[in-house]
Design a protein around this motif. Structure first.
Motif: not given
Ligand code: GDP
Ligand code: IMO
Ligand code: MG
Length: 431
Positions: A331, A415, A428-431
């Protein structure tokens, strides 16, 4: 629970300190695996700015154990000063920090050699940070380095005498410089014994126990992939491996102990020191394209360690593609998106051409890299202010379009996005 390597994937200063500090609450351990005081990692929390050189960027968090691994090089004067600055600010450093007993010490003669070699190279200098990094790694590989654990060895004095004899020969006979100050070497050794030895630890053992207990580790890189001694723009590189793989050797963990690789890069490109930079627009030597000046000024592009002005240029797709490949990046963290605010158009280098041919990857030879022609795509810019934004929905459509194109060109998902220097300026685009 994941163990993540967070590394720079351009020429350093991508914002690693900020990203590691903000991810640190999700990690139990933050560990540095290479580099030394050449690094300058900036953490901004409200009005407070902290610049770290050796110390992992998790140090401001009270639940986080910080480790300095065997792959690093440590300057006793510099590290003790760094520790004392934090202690003065109320951080209980000794409770949070352990240093590998196997890490190499940068002694004053390493700095002397670094300076004398750069002076001898004249206009061909590498533009090092002057912190003695190259000579210290050179001693490690030549098996004459002094490690933290060696401060207790019976033959320490004899080994240091032998090193001093060698260094003085190099300095006075070959480099025509002054001999070293033996007293300063003795002071460095004394200080390391007094302040660093009490923090010495068996880092692989600590990591093995923590990981077994279910704790997560954040491995923090220094410099960037293009400064890697094997994969970067050799010889205009640092003297260590900066890639994700170096986290394993530089700490003493196995490949199974890494779950993700976060590649940190700016939405444009910067570089300090000499060497090729295909998308360069602006530098202190007179290259003055207005877009590059905008990045330098708005991005406040001055070295966190040396204060030197950074060279600036457009986002370089082939560089990031190369980094995604050699690091197995899972990411991207794109930083300093806000710095592009206000530009009428934004360019993205999507490939290189050399002698009219499109290249598949970046050339290994610096002279060829110097000669490539970047192939650009031009996208419309945005006038809105993205500084401090925390949600993707707030972003202007043109910024989103640029980011989508970056993902496509680099073949890697984004990410997270950084929109300002503060810990809270993040999307934040992903955890
Ligand atoms: P590092 O070496 O990778 O940790 O990066 P440096 O600390 O040397 O340089 C990054 C600089 O950019 C620092 O001054 C940071 O405070 C700043 N910074 C980090 N992220 C952002 C961002 O998203 N926007 C802006 N404007 N500044 C940022
Ligand atoms: P962080 O971790 C940017 C560059 C120097 C020089 C080359 C060799 O803050 O991203 P050295 O002193 O390592 O022998 O210098 O590497 N360099 C960096 N550039 N950020 C850094 O660290 C750097 N550390 C070294 O400018 O070109
Ligand atoms: Mg830096």
């Amino acid at each position: 629970m994941t163990n993540t390597v967070a590394i720079g994937i351009q020429w350093g200063d991508e914002g690693k300190g900020k990203i590691v500090d903000l991810l640190a609450p999700d990690a139990d351990v933050v560990a540095r695996f290479q580099g030394g005081p050449n690094a300058g990692h900036t953490l901004v929390i409200g009005e407070e700015k902290t610049v770290l050189n050796h110390i992992p960027s998790g140090i401001l968090h009270d639940e986080t154990l910080c480790l300095i691994g065997n792959g690093t090089v440590v300057d006793p004067f510099h590290l003790v000063e760094e520790m004392d600055t934090l202690i003065d600010a109320g951080i209980p450093v000794a409770d949070r920090l352990k240093i590998s007993e196997r890490c190499q010490l940068i002694l004053p003669y390493h700095r002397d050699l670094d300076a004398a070699r750069e002076a001898a190279k004249g206009k061909n200098k590498i533009g090092t940070t002057g912190k003695g990094i190259g000579p210290c790694y050179e001693d490690k590989t030549a098996r004459r380095g002094i490690r933290l654990v060696d401060l207790m060895a019976d033959d320490l004095d004899a080994r240091i005498d032998a090193n001093i004899a060698y260094v003085n020969f190099m300095l006075t006979e070959y480099l025509k410089a002054d001999p070293i100050d033996r007293d300063e070497v003795a002071r460095a050794i004394e200080l390391a014994r007094e302040r660093l030895l009490p923090l010495a630890a068996d880092v692989p053992l600590i990591l093995q126990r923590r990981i077994k207990a279910g704790d997560s580790v954040l491995y923090e890189g220094a410099q960037g992939s293009m400064l890697d001694v094997d994969h970067g723009t050799y010889p205009f590189v640092t003297s260590s491996n900066t890639v994700a793989g170096a986290a394993l050797a530089g700490l003493g963990v196995g490949p199974g102990q890494v779950d993700a690789v976060l590649g940190i890069c700016k939405a444009y490109t910067t570089r300090v020191g000499s060497g090729p930079f295909p998308t360069e627009l602006y530098n202190a030597d007179g290259m003055a394209c207005p877009s590059g000046k905008h990045m330098a000024e708005r991005g406040n592009e001055f070295g966190a360690t040396t204060g030197r002005p950074r060279r600036t240029g457009w986002f370089d797709g082939p560089v990031v593609q190369h980094a995604v490949r050699i690091n197995g990046v899972t990411g991207l963290a794109i930083t300093k998106l806000d710095v592009l605010d206000g530009l009428e158009e934004v360019k993205l280098c999507v490939a290189y051409e050399l002698n009219g041919e499109r290249l598949q990857s970046i050339p290994a030879c610096c002279n060829q890299l110097d000669a490539v022609t970047p192939v650009y795509e031009t996208l419309p810019g945005w006038s809105e202010n993205t500084f401090g934004m925390t949600s993707i929905d707030q972003l202007p459509a043109n910024a989103k379009a640029l980011l989508k194109r970056i993902e496509e060109v680099c073949e890697c998902p984004i990410a997270m996005l950084s929109t300002g220097p503060d810990r809270n300026h993040i999307i934040r685009l992903t955890d």
